[in-house]
Design a protein around this motif. Structure first.
Motif, PDB file in Angstrom:
ATOM      1  N   THR A  22       7.832 -29.106   6.177  1.00  0.00           N
ATOM      2  CA  THR A  22       7.237 -28.206   7.170  1.00  0.00           C
ATOM      3  C   THR A  22       7.418 -28.764   8.575  1.00  0.00           C
ATOM      4  N   ASP A  56       4.339 -22.110  13.575  1.00  0.00           N
ATOM      5  CA  ASP A  56       3.784 -22.268  12.230  1.00  0.00           C
ATOM      6  C   ASP A  56       3.933 -20.981  11.424  1.00  0.00           C
ATOM      7  N   LEU A  57       3.732 -19.857  12.081  1.00  0.00           N
ATOM      8  CA  LEU A  57       3.941 -18.577  11.414  1.00  0.00           C
ATOM      9  C   LEU A  57       5.417 -18.402  11.051  1.00  0.00           C
ATOM     10  N   MET A  71       7.464 -20.754  10.237  1.00  0.00           N
ATOM     11  CA  MET A  71       7.686 -21.552   9.033  1.00  0.00           C
ATOM     12  C   MET A  71       7.213 -20.793   7.794  1.00  0.00           C
ATOM     13  N   THR A  72       6.074 -20.145   7.887  1.00  0.00           N
ATOM     14  CA  THR A  72       5.542 -19.378   6.760  1.00  0.00           C
ATOM     15  C   THR A  72       6.469 -18.219   6.397  1.00  0.00           C
ATOM     16  N   LEU A  73       6.982 -17.529   7.405  1.00  0.00           N
ATOM     17  CA  LEU A  73       7.871 -16.401   7.153  1.00  0.00           C
ATOM     18  C   LEU A  73       9.192 -16.846   6.525  1.00  0.00           C
ATOM     19  N   SER A 128       9.682 -19.692   4.644  1.00  0.00           N
ATOM     20  CA  SER A 128       9.546 -20.338   3.337  1.00  0.00           C
ATOM     21  C   SER A 128       8.803 -19.491   2.309  1.00  0.00           C
ATOM     22  N   GLY A 129       7.874 -18.663   2.758  1.00  0.00           N
ATOM     23  CA  GLY A 129       7.047 -17.893   1.833  1.00  0.00           C
ATOM     24  C   GLY A 129       7.834 -17.058   0.833  1.00  0.00           C
ATOM     25  N   TYR A 182       9.456 -19.362  -1.882  1.00  0.00           N
ATOM     26  CA  TYR A 182       8.516 -19.891  -2.866  1.00  0.00           C
ATOM     27  C   TYR A 182       8.034 -18.789  -3.807  1.00  0.00           C
TER      28      TYR A 182
END
Length: 199
Positions: free
Chosen positions: A129, A152-153, A155-157, A159-160, A163
């Protein structure tokens, strides 16, 4: 003498971790045991338990220590190309045995073993991350991203969806899928400047 003992210890550790991956691939994580690893690796159970308190901790070390350099983040100055290259490397790693299947098992084990969960986060999730956010920050500083973009958002978009596909639906991860995802994130959701809109 100390160096010789250290080298022997390193060779024994590598043999134990390699055996863990081999057995995990052959019989699956559910049937994997410290006893089986000790028997095949020619080590005592005491030696293994002295370093690894559970098979989950042993598997974590085995997976990460043997693949530490596989997911390094490039920085060529082209954010999209760098993200694509890094995720390609991750997809290739997860798609090859024994890493992918055993990593799925490790994530499952982390739901029940707080020590494994903490180590997985500390040694894999958080560093990955941080590297991704740092690369996004560099791109932001270079004007490739909006100055108010939430990194940070981002990164979430990024990798989410991966996963979700890897752990929940367990569909194969492909480079073509990565390309479609990145297109949607970087261009698919943006207005097309070639299209004129009435005021």
């Amino acid at each position: 003498m100390t160096n010789t003992r250290h080298r022997r210890g390193a060779v024994r550790t590598e043999a134990i971790m390699r055996t863990t991956l081999e057995l995990g691939q052959e019989i699956g994580y559910g049937k994997l045991s410290i006893e089986a690893v000790a028997a095949r690796a020619g080590a005592s159970k005491h030696t293994i338990y002295r370093r690894w308190p559970s098979k989950g901790a042993l598997l974590l070390d085995s997976l990460l220590s043997l693949h530490e350099t596989d997911l390094e983040f490039p920085d060529t100055g082209d954010l999209r190309a760098d993200l694509r290259a890094q995720v390609y490397a991750a997809v290739d790693l997860l798609g090859q045995p024994p890493f992918g299947h055993l990593f799925q098992a490790l994530v499952g084990e982390a739901q029940y073993d707080p020590q494994v969960a903490a180590s997985l986060n500390e040694r894999f999730i958080a560093p990955y991350t941080d590297k991704t956010v740092a690369r996004l920050k560099t791109a932001q500083d270079q004007g490739q991203l909006s100055p108010d973009f939430d990194l940070d958002l981002g990164m979430t978009l990024l990798s989410g969806p991966l996963y979700f596909q890897f752990l929940i639906t367990q569909e194969p991860l492909t480079r073509e899928r990565i390309d479609r995802l990145h297109h949607a994130l970087f261009t698919g959701l943006a207005p097309d400047p070639r299209v004129r809109r009435d005021p």
